[in-house]
Write a protein that holds these residues in place. Structure first.
Motif, PDB file in Angstrom:
ATOM      1  N   ARG A  18     113.888  29.083  -7.250  1.00 41.34           N
ATOM      2  CA  ARG A  18     112.472  29.538  -6.680  1.00 41.34           C
ATOM      3  C   ARG A  18     111.494  28.486  -7.364  1.00 41.34           C
ATOM      4  NH1 ARG A  18     112.180  33.773  -2.955  1.00 41.34           N
ATOM      5  NH2 ARG A  18     114.234  34.657  -2.971  1.00 41.34           N
ATOM      6  N   ASP A  19     111.685  28.152  -8.726  1.00 46.72           N
ATOM      7  CA  ASP A  19     110.944  27.175  -9.465  1.00 46.72           C
ATOM      8  C   ASP A  19     111.111  25.900  -9.108  1.00 46.72           C
ATOM      9  OD1 ASP A  19     110.446  29.397 -10.827  1.00 46.72           O
ATOM     10  OD2 ASP A  19     111.696  29.006 -12.703  1.00 46.72           O
ATOM     11  N   ALA A  20     112.231  25.508  -8.247  1.00 47.37           N
ATOM     12  CA  ALA A  20     112.311  24.148  -7.708  1.00 47.37           C
ATOM     13  C   ALA A  20     111.669  24.128  -6.271  1.00 47.37           C
ATOM     14  CB  ALA A  20     113.726  23.815  -7.726  1.00 47.37           C
ATOM     15  N   GLY A  21     111.198  25.299  -5.860  1.00 45.43           N
ATOM     16  CA  GLY A  21     110.573  25.103  -4.658  1.00 45.43           C
ATOM     17  C   GLY A  21     111.143  25.785  -3.679  1.00 45.43           C
TER      18      GLY A  21
ATOM     19  N   SER B  74     116.625  32.298  -9.498  1.00 41.72           N
ATOM     20  CA  SER B  74     115.201  32.071 -10.243  1.00 41.72           C
ATOM     21  C   SER B  74     114.863  30.506 -10.573  1.00 41.72           C
ATOM     22  CB  SER B  74     115.229  32.828 -11.855  1.00 41.72           C
ATOM     23  OG  SER B  74     113.842  32.587 -12.230  1.00 41.72           O
ATOM     24  N   ARG B  75     115.860  29.845 -11.011  1.00 43.92           N
ATOM     25  CA  ARG B  75     115.649  28.505 -11.126  1.00 43.92           C
ATOM     26  C   ARG B  75     115.394  27.694  -9.778  1.00 43.92           C
ATOM     27  NH1 ARG B  75     120.536  26.432 -14.967  1.00 43.92           N
ATOM     28  NH2 ARG B  75     121.566  27.014 -12.904  1.00 43.92           N
TER      29      ARG B  75
ATOM     30  N   GLN C 259     111.965  28.308  -0.951  1.00 43.57           N
ATOM     31  CA  GLN C 259     111.383  29.567  -0.680  1.00 43.57           C
ATOM     32  C   GLN C 259     112.368  30.703  -0.334  1.00 43.57           C
ATOM     33  OE1 GLN C 259     108.086  29.989  -1.249  1.00 43.57           O
ATOM     34  NE2 GLN C 259     108.091  27.910  -1.759  1.00 43.57           N
TER      35      GLN C 259
ATOM     36  N   ALA D 142     116.688  20.424  -5.382  1.00 44.34           N
ATOM     37  CA  ALA D 142     115.091  20.343  -5.266  1.00 44.34           C
ATOM     38  C   ALA D 142     114.461  19.128  -4.624  1.00 44.34           C
ATOM     39  CB  ALA D 142     114.664  19.966  -6.926  1.00 44.34           C
TER      40      ALA D 142
END
Length: 127
Positions: free
Chosen positions: A113-116, A110-111, A118, A83
């Motif tokens: 993607r949530d961390a940024g 998914s985690r 791409q 991240a």
């Protein structure tokens, strides 16, 4: 004057049957083999210029027991390290063990993607 019958020359081994067998085998193998279809267009695979990964490429490892490893970090710290570098990363390669259930891999993606992150490229341990 010699009126005796001349000696017969010994006949060599007949080679014609052997040639026939060779051609029959050639025809058999040509007909029984599977010819691969041609590609619709030429494709040149990419070549790696150097053995090192660039700063924009990083690899996150996932063991069979779902442990994570990122260069310089292990376990939960690995996700935090990813991240922290999310802005610099173009593609994150996730190298997961074959024994990891698909739902855990999907949850990790998914985690990420949530961390940024791409783009995530998923590969196996042997590739």
């Amino acid at each position: 004057m010699d009126f005796s019958t001349p000696k017969k020359r010994q006949a060599g081994e007949p080679i014609l049957p052997m040639i026939n067998v060779v051609f029959l085998l050639l025809i058999f193998f040509l007909l029984s083999s599977q010819i691969a279809p041609r590609a619709p267009f030429a494709v040149t695979p990419p070549k790696l210029e150097s053995g090192e990964t660039s700063a924009s490429e990083a690899v996150l490892f996932m063991a069979a027991d779902a442990r994570l490893h990122f260069p310089g970090a292990e376990g939960g710290d690995a996700l935090a390290a990813v991240a922290a570098q999310a802005a610099k990363l173009e593609v994150l390669t996730l190298r997961a063990d074959a024994g990891v259930p698909a739902r855990e891999v999907a949850a990790l993606i998914s985690r990420l993607r949530d961390a940024g992150i791409q783009a995530v490229s998923l590969t196996g341990t042997g590739s």
